[in-house]
Design an enzyme around this catalytic site. Structure first.
Site, PDB file in Angstrom:
ATOM      1  N   GLY A 153      -2.867   5.260 -14.756  1.00  0.00           N
ATOM      2  CA  GLY A 153      -1.704   4.466 -15.152  1.00  0.00           C
ATOM      3  C   GLY A 153      -2.071   3.065 -15.625  1.00  0.00           C
ATOM      4  O   GLY A 153      -1.431   2.530 -16.539  1.00  0.00           O
ATOM      5  N   ASN A 154      -3.129   2.468 -15.049  1.00  0.00           N
ATOM      6  CA  ASN A 154      -3.491   1.083 -15.408  1.00  0.00           C
ATOM      7  C   ASN A 154      -4.028   0.958 -16.830  1.00  0.00           C
ATOM      8  O   ASN A 154      -4.114  -0.142 -17.353  1.00  0.00           O
ATOM      9  CB  ASN A 154      -4.507   0.516 -14.390  1.00  0.00           C
ATOM     10  CG  ASN A 154      -5.854   1.218 -14.479  1.00  0.00           C
ATOM     11  OD1 ASN A 154      -5.943   2.429 -14.622  1.00  0.00           O
ATOM     12  ND2 ASN A 154      -6.919   0.441 -14.394  1.00  0.00           N
ATOM     13  N   LYS A 160       7.811  15.105  -4.704  1.00  0.00           N
ATOM     14  CA  LYS A 160       7.346  14.017  -5.565  1.00  0.00           C
ATOM     15  C   LYS A 160       8.541  13.231  -6.107  1.00  0.00           C
ATOM     16  O   LYS A 160       9.388  13.773  -6.814  1.00  0.00           O
ATOM     17  CB  LYS A 160       6.524  14.633  -6.701  1.00  0.00           C
ATOM     18  CG  LYS A 160       6.099  13.668  -7.755  1.00  0.00           C
ATOM     19  CD  LYS A 160       4.594  13.530  -7.839  1.00  0.00           C
ATOM     20  CE  LYS A 160       4.193  12.553  -8.932  1.00  0.00           C
ATOM     21  NZ  LYS A 160       3.985  11.196  -8.475  1.00  0.00           N
ATOM     22  N   LYS A 204      -1.731  14.954 -12.468  1.00  0.00           N
ATOM     23  CA  LYS A 204      -2.663  14.866 -13.604  1.00  0.00           C
ATOM     24  C   LYS A 204      -4.119  15.060 -13.181  1.00  0.00           C
ATOM     25  O   LYS A 204      -4.923  15.614 -13.926  1.00  0.00           O
ATOM     26  CB  LYS A 204      -2.499  13.547 -14.366  1.00  0.00           C
ATOM     27  CG  LYS A 204      -3.136  12.347 -13.718  1.00  0.00           C
ATOM     28  CD  LYS A 204      -3.769  11.389 -14.723  1.00  0.00           C
ATOM     29  CE  LYS A 204      -4.719  10.421 -14.059  1.00  0.00           C
ATOM     30  NZ  LYS A 204      -4.368   9.822 -12.786  1.00  0.00           N
ATOM     31  N   LYS A 223      -7.243  12.710  -6.142  1.00  0.00           N
ATOM     32  CA  LYS A 223      -8.432  12.572  -7.008  1.00  0.00           C
ATOM     33  C   LYS A 223      -9.647  13.225  -6.337  1.00  0.00           C
ATOM     34  O   LYS A 223     -10.419  13.935  -6.978  1.00  0.00           O
ATOM     35  CB  LYS A 223      -8.731  11.091  -7.284  1.00  0.00           C
ATOM     36  CG  LYS A 223      -7.630  10.404  -8.065  1.00  0.00           C
ATOM     37  CD  LYS A 223      -8.014   8.992  -8.455  1.00  0.00           C
ATOM     38  CE  LYS A 223      -6.791   8.183  -8.805  1.00  0.00           C
ATOM     39  NZ  LYS A 223      -5.894   8.777  -9.782  1.00  0.00           N
TER      40      LYS A 223
HETATM   41  P1  ADP Z   1      -3.897   6.499 -11.221  1.00  0.00           P
HETATM   42  O1  ADP Z   1      -2.793   5.969 -12.069  1.00  0.00           O
HETATM   43  O2  ADP Z   1      -5.244   6.208 -11.798  1.00  0.00           O
HETATM   44  O3  ADP Z   1      -3.726   7.941 -10.823  1.00  0.00           O
HETATM   45  P2  ADP Z   1      -3.302   5.806  -8.441  1.00  0.00           P
HETATM   46  O4  ADP Z   1      -2.597   4.543  -8.101  1.00  0.00           O
HETATM   47  O5  ADP Z   1      -2.566   7.091  -8.320  1.00  0.00           O
HETATM   48  O6  ADP Z   1      -3.892   5.591  -9.903  1.00  0.00           O
HETATM   49  O7  ADP Z   1      -4.627   5.914  -7.537  1.00  0.00           O
HETATM   50  C1  ADP Z   1      -5.605   4.885  -7.508  1.00  0.00           C
HETATM   51  C2  ADP Z   1      -5.374   3.947  -6.344  1.00  0.00           C
HETATM   52  O8  ADP Z   1      -5.702   4.570  -5.114  1.00  0.00           O
HETATM   53  C3  ADP Z   1      -6.241   2.721  -6.300  1.00  0.00           C
HETATM   54  O9  ADP Z   1      -5.778   1.718  -7.177  1.00  0.00           O
HETATM   55  C4  ADP Z   1      -6.157   2.291  -4.834  1.00  0.00           C
HETATM   56  O10 ADP Z   1      -5.144   1.321  -4.642  1.00  0.00           O
HETATM   57  C5  ADP Z   1      -5.732   3.556  -4.118  1.00  0.00           C
HETATM   58  N1  ADP Z   1      -6.611   4.022  -3.024  1.00  0.00           N
HETATM   59  C6  ADP Z   1      -6.168   4.733  -1.972  1.00  0.00           C
HETATM   60  N2  ADP Z   1      -7.155   5.018  -1.126  1.00  0.00           N
HETATM   61  C7  ADP Z   1      -8.286   4.497  -1.661  1.00  0.00           C
HETATM   62  C8  ADP Z   1      -9.657   4.478  -1.252  1.00  0.00           C
HETATM   63  N3  ADP Z   1     -10.050   5.065  -0.121  1.00  0.00           N
HETATM   64  N4  ADP Z   1     -10.558   3.851  -2.037  1.00  0.00           N
HETATM   65  C9  ADP Z   1     -10.167   3.258  -3.180  1.00  0.00           C
HETATM   66  N5  ADP Z   1      -8.891   3.238  -3.621  1.00  0.00           N
HETATM   67  C10 ADP Z   1      -7.946   3.852  -2.881  1.00  0.00           C
HETATM   68 MG    MG Z   2      -2.112   8.745  -9.649  1.00  0.00          MG
END
Ligand code: ADP
Ligand code: MG
Length: 315
Positions: free
Chosen positions: A13-14, A131, A215, A277
């Site tokens: 998303g970023n 969700k 995704k 992920k």
């Molecule tokens: P995306 O849009 O890339 O799917 P998400 O916000 O769904 O992003 O997932 C990424 C986020 O997960 C990171 O920005 C962080 O805040 C969070 N996060 C949760 N647990 C962890 C972890 N153990 N290590 C690093 N980041 C983590």
């Molecule tokens: Mg995500």
């Protein structure tokens, strides 16, 4: 020269919306441009790529626009919103990459594929949608969505919200097209937002369904099907941590699948963000142990490929 390697890169998303203060379209272009520089670096180093992306906030904007315009216009069903966002985001990435290639004198074709992803109409997720989707609202307004067949819930004091099923992706309908484009040397954008969820009806025909596919999960299926050398998830953090956001937080350079599984079981990766992920990468490594998996942020991609940062997961 060695055979060029193939990677699937899921951009988070970023890469489309940097933060809440930058949701406007010019800012979206800027965010895409920033990420595409790092993707072009990778291509310049000889990688073949299939790029996937999220679409959560963009789907939310269209749902909100539907609500505001409901007195005058038909609403857009969720499968069409999926297609709309794949088209718009695919266009932004394709155009930006093409311009970046022109700057650098890279001669590579690019194509974006509107992608359907098959799910099972009997997937248990449909019985228990979890969700959250769309904006938060009052109970009264939320109840009106129930008339349109949505499930609504009260979300931890933040208001009422629609919830939706997130079924398991089974099959990428346009896989043949994606594979052919990759074989022909195209940089491909596909499976946006996890793909447009479709089911098979009694006659075996494909039909769109009201659901969203994670995704990272859908990208994992793509990575397995294409047997990629590298499954890269680009997100908002340069590395994965254990004890994330705690005083004893520890960034990880690498972990084995077994270590990742143990940390996952201990709850180090949050559900809905890092959790899916890691699961996506473990599914990939299980099916294709010779592959490699990497999590980092856009600006660290080159350094991570050089072994200087990022979190690498290997079987
Ligand atoms: P995306 O849009 O890339 O799917 P998400 O916000 O769904 O992003 O997932 C990424 C986020 O997960 C990171 O920005 C962080 O805040 C969070 N996060 C949760 N647990 C962890 C972890 N153990 N290590 C690093 N980041 C983590
Ligand atoms: Mg995500």
């Amino acid at each position: 020269m060695t055979e060029p390697k193939l990677a699937v890169v899921a951009i988070g998303g970023n890469s489309l919306i940097a933060d809440k203060q930058h949701e406007d379209v010019p800012s979206q272009w800027q965010a895409v441009q920033e990420t595409c520089k790092h993707i072009a670096d990778m291509i310049e180093r000889g990688w073949n790529l299939v790029i996937t992306h999220g679409n959560g906030p963009q789907v939310g904007f269209i749902l909100r626009r539907n609500e505001l315009a409901a007195h005058e216009l038909h609403i857009t069903p969720l499968d069409l919103i999926g297609a709309d966002t794949q088209g718009a985001i695919g266009y932004m990435i394709a155009q930006t990459l093409r311009n970046e290639f022109k700057e650098r004198g890279i001669d590579r074709p690019i194509a974006s594929v509107v992608t359907q992803v098959l799910v099972d109409k009997d997937d248990p997720a449909f019985q228990n949608p979890t969700k959250g989707i769309g904006s938060f609202t009052s109970e009264e307004k939320a109840r009106m969505f129930e008339d349109e067949g949505w499930r609504v819930v009260e979300d931890a004091g933040r208001g009422w919200r629609r919830v939706i099923a997130s079924p398991i992706p089974l099959e990428i309908v346009e896989l043949d097209a994606i594979q052919t484009l990759v074989d022909q040397g195209f940089i491909v954008i596909a499976v946006g937002g996890g793909g447009i969820p479709v089911i098979r009806d009694e006659d075996g025909n494909l039909v769109g369904t009201r659901a969203v596919i994670d995704k990272d999960r859908a990208t994992s299926l793509l990575a397995r099907e294409l047997k990629v050398d590298l499954f890269l998830i680009s997100t908002a953090v340069p590395q994965v941590a254990i004890n994330f956001n705690e005083p004893d937080q520890q960034w990880l350079d690498k972990m084995t699948a077994a270590e990742a599984r143990a940390y996952q079981a201990e709850g180090h990766f949050k559900p809905g963000s890092m959790g899916p992920k890691i699961d996506a990468m473990l599914d990939f490594l299980d099916a294709y142990p010779e592959g490699q998996a990497l999590i980092t942020d856009p600006k660290s991609i080159a350094d991570a490929l050089g072994g200087k940062t990022g979190t690498w997961i290997t079987s």
